[in-house]
Design a protein around this motif. Structure first.
Motif, short mmCIF file in Angstrom:
data_model
loop_
_atom_site.label_atom_id
_atom_site.label_comp_id
_atom_site.label_asym_id
_atom_site.label_seq_id
_atom_site.Cartn_x
_atom_site.Cartn_y
_atom_site.Cartn_z
N PRO A 1 -1.29 -0.65 5.13
CA PRO A 1 -1.54 0.71 4.64
C PRO A 1 -0.22 1.49 4.55
O PRO A 1 0.63 1.42 5.45
CB PRO A 1 -2.45 1.31 5.73
N VAL B 1 -2.53 11.27 9.19
CA VAL B 1 -3.32 10.03 9.25
C VAL B 1 -2.92 9.31 10.53
O VAL B 1 -1.80 8.83 10.66
CB VAL B 1 -3.06 9.14 8.02
N THR C 1 -6.23 1.47 -3.90
CA THR C 1 -6.67 0.33 -3.10
C THR C 1 -6.47 -0.97 -3.86
O THR C 1 -6.98 -1.12 -4.97
CB THR C 1 -8.15 0.48 -2.73
N VAL D 1 1.34 5.43 3.79
CA VAL D 1 0.92 6.84 3.78
C VAL D 1 2.05 7.71 3.23
O VAL D 1 3.23 7.52 3.60
CB VAL D 1 0.54 7.34 5.19
N LEU E 1 -6.55 7.58 -2.70
CA LEU E 1 -6.27 6.17 -2.38
C LEU E 1 -5.91 5.39 -3.63
O LEU E 1 -6.41 5.66 -4.73
CB LEU E 1 -7.50 5.52 -1.75
N TYR F 1 -4.61 6.64 11.91
CA TYR F 1 -4.74 5.19 11.73
C TYR F 1 -5.57 4.90 10.49
O TYR F 1 -6.31 5.75 10.00
CB TYR F 1 -5.40 4.53 12.96
N MET F 2 -5.39 3.70 9.97
CA MET F 2 -6.22 3.15 8.90
C MET F 2 -6.53 1.71 9.27
O MET F 2 -5.63 0.85 9.26
CB MET F 2 -5.52 3.24 7.55
N LYS F 3 -7.77 1.45 9.63
CA LYS F 3 -8.19 0.09 9.99
C LYS F 3 -8.83 -0.57 8.78
O LYS F 3 -9.68 0.02 8.12
CB LYS F 3 -9.16 0.12 11.17
N LEU G 1 -13.11 0.05 5.53
CA LEU G 1 -11.97 0.82 6.00
C LEU G 1 -12.42 1.93 6.92
O LEU G 1 -13.50 2.52 6.73
CB LEU G 1 -11.19 1.42 4.82
N ARG G 2 -11.61 2.22 7.92
CA ARG G 2 -11.88 3.33 8.83
C ARG G 2 -10.61 4.17 8.93
O ARG G 2 -9.56 3.67 9.31
CB ARG G 2 -12.30 2.83 10.21
N LEU G 3 -10.76 5.44 8.58
CA LEU G 3 -9.63 6.35 8.54
C LEU G 3 -9.73 7.35 9.68
O LEU G 3 -10.77 7.96 9.90
CB LEU G 3 -9.62 7.09 7.19
N ILE H 1 -2.05 5.58 0.59
CA ILE H 1 -2.78 6.81 0.93
C ILE H 1 -1.87 8.00 0.63
O ILE H 1 -0.77 8.11 1.19
CB ILE H 1 -3.17 6.83 2.42
#
Length: 401
Positions: free
Chosen positions: A384, A369, A203, A386, A201, A371-373, A211-213, A174
């Motif tokens: 992840p 950022v 990926t 960053v 990104l 979190y990144m799930k 993904l949840r940012l 990221i």
């Protein structure tokens, strides 16, 4: 579409035309013209416009150029031309790395195939070059249909990602990149400033992950009743098509199935008073200070406390380059020029000093950022990474001299 400029070639124009009385969201036809207005290639999508209408385009354009009223939309009767020009062909760089005007006839099959896939009855359809390459490939000037059937990505709800992607190591990189635009007057006061940011990104994930940012979004914190730490207010937010907009509108969650490889997830703008927001522990790299000088300046002499200064006569400027500029430091450059004409300096005006730089590990807005799930049905673990970067955008300093 992108352009490539390997060498001077005749100017080419891309023109779309549409007719009143039809759906204004669609194009009737697309033309690629050379400098003289000759049609190199065209595609008639709807048949509702006489293809000879393109003959009126160049005279209309020349008339506007003479009147100094150049506009990207020209009209002739009920037909409207939307045009753009570049010094070379508009092509997919993934297909044609180097293509000049003479080559278009050799590649016309590929161009027609791409035009047919890009638009359907004048409406934009498949524009993702990665998806197009799944079933249209090019070797030299030969078109090859890679698959006998249309890939599932075209008809799939997730058209930006193919199924069956596999990686030995699952990772997401990221990049949070912010460009700062500043205008400072001669007295040192900030007249205008804003930050234009983007989250990009890379990926490398197997399967079809979700993904949840999470960001330190002030609106999100207000919705959840939290008000701890620094938050930011983002404006003019634009998302990649993969983001679920309804979810973001309801609870500010950035939820998406990402494209494979590199993509820009979102962009945003932040209004801020930028002066004084840089941290002392930050270090700016590859700093370039461009100081304009009169066009008749000669006999340059420089003395700098750090870095190197160079006179660039073809651009009428001095370029002071500093490899590393620690926060809280002050450096000095002295320049001496001979000026044969004082009057010439007054006629040329006083262009601003411009500055270029890049600050790693830092965002001037303070966006983070949180979190990144990464959720995938096979349950694999993914890492992840960053990275934060602040860089100069339009950074100008006005002077009295």
């Amino acid at each position: 579409m992108e352009h490539y400029t390997p060498s001077p070639v005749p100017l080419l124009r891309l023109s779309c035309c549409s007719s009143l009385g039809t759906n204004t969201m669609s194009a009737s036809a697309i033309f690629v013209l050379d400098l003289k207005g000759k049609v190199l290639i065209c595609r008639n999508y709807k048949g509702d416009v006489n293809m000879a209408e393109i003959d009126h385009f160049l005279p209309l354009l020349m008339q506007q150029e003479e009147e100094g009223l150049l506009c990207p939309v020209l009209s002739h009767g009920n037909v409207h031309f939307m045009w753009i020009k570049h010094s070379n062909l508009y092509v997919f760089t993934e297909y044609f790395k180097e293509l000049e005007e003479e080559s278009i006839q050799d590649n016309f099959v590929v161009v027609y195939e791409l035009l047919d896939e890009l638009m359907d009855f004048g409406f934009p359809q498949t524009t993702d070059s990665k998806i197009l390459q799944e079933y249209i490939t090019q070797e030299s000037t030969k078109l090859e249909v890679a698959k006998s059937k249309v890939p599932t990505t075209v008809t799939n709800a997730v058209s930006w990602r193919s199924e069956g992607i596999k990686y030995k190591k699952n990772e997401v990189f990221i990049d949070v990149i912010e460009s700062i635009n500043v205008l400072v007057n001669a007295n040192g006061s900030v007249m205008s400033s804003d930050i234009v940011g983007s989250i990009k990104l890379k990926t490398m994930l197997s399967g079809m992950p979700e993904l949840r940012l999470g960001l330190n979004d002030r609106v999100l914190f207000a919705l959840t009743g939290r008000d701890k730490g620094k938050t930011v207010v983002m404006e003019d937010v634009k998302f990649h098509q993969c983001v679920r907009l309804s979810r973001f509108d309801s609870d500010r969650t950035i939820s998406f199935i990402p494209p494979d490889g590199e993509s820009e997830l979102m962009s945003y703008r932040i209004n801020t008073h930028a002066k004084g927001q840089f941290k002392k522990q930050s270090v700016a790299n590859n700093v370039e200070v461009r100081v304009p000088v009169p066009s008749d300046a000669d006999s340059p002499k420089f003395k700098t406390s750090t870095g190197t200064a160079k006179y660039v006569p073809e651009k009428n400027m001095v370029v002071w380059t500093i490899k590393s500029f620690p926060g809280g430091k002050e450096f000095l450059m002295r320049a001496h020029f001979g000026l044969p004409s004082v009057e010439n300096n007054e006629l040329e005006g006083k262009p601003p000093i411009t500055v270029k730089f890049e600050i790693p590990y830092f965002t001037v807005s303070g966006i983070q950022v949180r979190y990144m799930k990464i959720i995938e049905k096979s349950g694999y673990q993914a890492l992840p990474w960053v990275r934060y970067i602040t860089q100069s955008g339009d950074y100008q300093l006005r002077t009295n001299v």
